[in-house]
Design a protein around this motif. Structure first.
Motif, PDB file in Angstrom:
ATOM      1  N   LEU A  45       0.831  -1.207   0.000  1.00  0.00           N
ATOM      2  CA  LEU A  45       0.000   0.000   0.000  1.00  0.00           C
ATOM      3  C   LEU A  45       0.861   1.250   0.000  1.00  0.00           C
ATOM      4  N   CYS A  46       1.922   1.233   0.819  1.00  0.00           N
ATOM      5  CA  CYS A  46       2.742   2.436   0.956  1.00  0.00           C
ATOM      6  C   CYS A  46       3.476   2.783  -0.341  1.00  0.00           C
ATOM      7  N   GLU A  47       3.726   1.799  -1.226  1.00  0.00           N
ATOM      8  CA  GLU A  47       4.438   2.077  -2.478  1.00  0.00           C
ATOM      9  C   GLU A  47       3.642   3.008  -3.396  1.00  0.00           C
ATOM     10  N   HIS A  48       2.346   3.085  -3.210  1.00  0.00           N
ATOM     11  CA  HIS A  48       1.489   3.906  -4.080  1.00  0.00           C
ATOM     12  C   HIS A  48       1.197   5.283  -3.485  1.00  0.00           C
ATOM     13  N   LEU A  49       1.807   5.606  -2.354  1.00  0.00           N
ATOM     14  CA  LEU A  49       1.557   6.886  -1.700  1.00  0.00           C
ATOM     15  C   LEU A  49       2.560   7.936  -2.150  1.00  0.00           C
ATOM     16  N   ALA A  50       2.159   9.197  -2.047  1.00  0.00           N
ATOM     17  CA  ALA A  50       3.060  10.301  -2.380  1.00  0.00           C
ATOM     18  C   ALA A  50       4.030  10.538  -1.228  1.00  0.00           C
ATOM     19  N   THR A  51       5.190  11.114  -1.527  1.00  0.00           N
ATOM     20  CA  THR A  51       6.187  11.387  -0.506  1.00  0.00           C
ATOM     21  C   THR A  51       7.053  12.571  -0.923  1.00  0.00           C
ATOM     22  N   ILE A 103      -4.679  15.670   9.917  1.00  0.00           N
ATOM     23  CA  ILE A 103      -3.782  16.582   9.189  1.00  0.00           C
ATOM     24  C   ILE A 103      -2.879  15.808   8.236  1.00  0.00           C
ATOM     25  N   LEU A 104      -2.321  14.714   8.703  1.00  0.00           N
ATOM     26  CA  LEU A 104      -1.409  13.916   7.889  1.00  0.00           C
ATOM     27  C   LEU A 104      -2.127  13.297   6.687  1.00  0.00           C
ATOM     28  N   PHE A 105      -3.345  12.805   6.900  1.00  0.00           N
ATOM     29  CA  PHE A 105      -4.083  12.204   5.791  1.00  0.00           C
ATOM     30  C   PHE A 105      -4.487  13.255   4.756  1.00  0.00           C
ATOM     31  N   PHE A 106      -4.927  14.434   5.184  1.00  0.00           N
ATOM     32  CA  PHE A 106      -5.285  15.487   4.241  1.00  0.00           C
ATOM     33  C   PHE A 106      -4.057  15.956   3.458  1.00  0.00           C
ATOM     34  N   ARG A 107      -2.928  15.995   4.128  1.00  0.00           N
ATOM     35  CA  ARG A 107      -1.689  16.379   3.440  1.00  0.00           C
ATOM     36  C   ARG A 107      -1.270  15.321   2.430  1.00  0.00           C
ATOM     37  N   LEU A 108      -1.500  14.056   2.757  1.00  0.00           N
ATOM     38  CA  LEU A 108      -1.108  12.960   1.873  1.00  0.00           C
ATOM     39  C   LEU A 108      -2.030  12.848   0.668  1.00  0.00           C
ATOM     40  N   ASP A 109      -3.334  12.847   0.934  1.00  0.00           N
ATOM     41  CA  ASP A 109      -4.330  12.722  -0.134  1.00  0.00           C
ATOM     42  C   ASP A 109      -5.658  13.203   0.422  1.00  0.00           C
ATOM     43  N   ILE A 110      -6.270  14.162  -0.232  1.00  0.00           N
ATOM     44  CA  ILE A 110      -7.507  14.753   0.286  1.00  0.00           C
ATOM     45  C   ILE A 110      -8.616  13.707   0.401  1.00  0.00           C
ATOM     46  N   ARG A 111      -8.592  12.707  -0.470  1.00  0.00           N
ATOM     47  CA  ARG A 111      -9.606  11.648  -0.381  1.00  0.00           C
ATOM     48  C   ARG A 111      -9.437  10.824   0.892  1.00  0.00           C
TER      49      ARG A 111
END
Length: 300
Positions: A45-51, A103-111
């Protein structure tokens, strides 16, 4: 030595803590608290996240996320300096962790942020902190009984907690007040509670605000002869509570519980001595009255 004592005390109470943490409210709170950590670290899952990491490793925290987590740790440490019970410590951790997670989830992806916020709202609407169900010697008042009970016997001193079930501070204070009632309750010193979240007329009559902004919950009022003698926390001219810590030591000191308890015991002894000096007929009459009052206390 103190560390060893603390470890043994923790191990002794571990079964109770384990049973307490298995309640649905704390299980769901824990899952919401570690949600971002799980998403960021979960393989597949983490491989598809922005960073924002320079090395492009999306399965590890970037510098901004580390800053947010460090700030969360500082806030929790500051808030827990005034925490008294284990419930307050864990409650502060859960509450501010959820804010940081949002805050962390909104920063990562608004969805993901919207989804997490919706889960938190659903949790607040459906799950309530478990109420204290331990031993206590407390009389629960309603809007129709509080005045009658406080004025029934002028020799009895009452310490009454004005609370609301929805208040987390009241829920954290419940075991402390119950423990005090077990230690100090006697015929001349009694403990009571009234839910002013349910009985709004009592709130207005005794001038205890239920507004979260006033921060007057819980409030402890001392009554002697049916009249209010003192209250904590005190209220300023703007109707806001003066900061006061609701721990056992402060309550014992401010309300002089040890002195009140000793006076109540002496009063009982004097009444018993006076009864033995009277005639047999009066003695039997007063003894029957004492027995009736004792039965009524058990019924309460």
């Amino acid at each position: 030595m103190g560390l060893i004592t603390g470890v043994f005390a923790f191990l002794y109470h571990l079964p109770q803590i384990y049973k307490w943490l298995l309640k649905p409210y704390y299980i769901v709170s824990f899952l919401l608290t570690v949600a971002f950590l799980v998403v960021r670290k979960a393989p597949g899952l983490c491989e598809h996240l922005a960073t924002d990491r320079e090395d492009g490793n999306s399965c590890d925290f970037d510098w901004r996320e580390v800053e947010i987590l460090m700030f969360l740790s500082a806030i929790v440490m500051m808030k827990n300096r005034r925490a008294i019970t284990l419930e307050q410590h864990i409650g502060n951790l859960f509450m501010f962790s959820k804010v940081a997670n949002a805050i962390l989830f909104f920063r990562l992806d608004i969805r993901l942020g919207i989804l997490y916020l919706a889960l938190c709202v659903a949790f607040v609407m459906t799950c309530r902190p478990p109420l204290y169900m331990g031993p206590e010697y407390i009389k629960y008042f309603s809007d129709k009984t509080i005045d009658e009970e406080l004025q029934k016997d002028g020799r009895v001193t009452w310490i009454v907690e004005f609370y609301a079930n929805w208040s987390s501070d009241c829920q954290s204070f419940a075991p402390i007040f119950a423990n005090l009632s077990l230690k100090y309750n006697c015929a001349g010193l009694r403990f009571g509670k009234v839910d002013i979240g349910r009985y709004g007329e009592v709130s207005q009559r005794y001038k205890v605000s239920t507004s979260p902004l006033a921060k007057q919950l819980p409030s402890l009022l001392l009554f002697q002869g049916g009249r209010e003698v003192m209250r904590r926390p005190m209220v300023d001219s703007k109707g806001r509570a003066v900061s006061w810590t609701f721990n056992e030591e402060n309550i014992i000191r401010e309300f002089n519980l040890n002195e009140l308890f000793q006076k109540s015991k002496k009063l009982n002894k004097k009444q018993n001595g006076f009864q033995t000096e009277d005639g047999s007929g009066e003695l039997q009459q007063e003894t029957s009255e004492v027995e009736q009052s004792t039965e009524s206390k058990k019924d309460q």
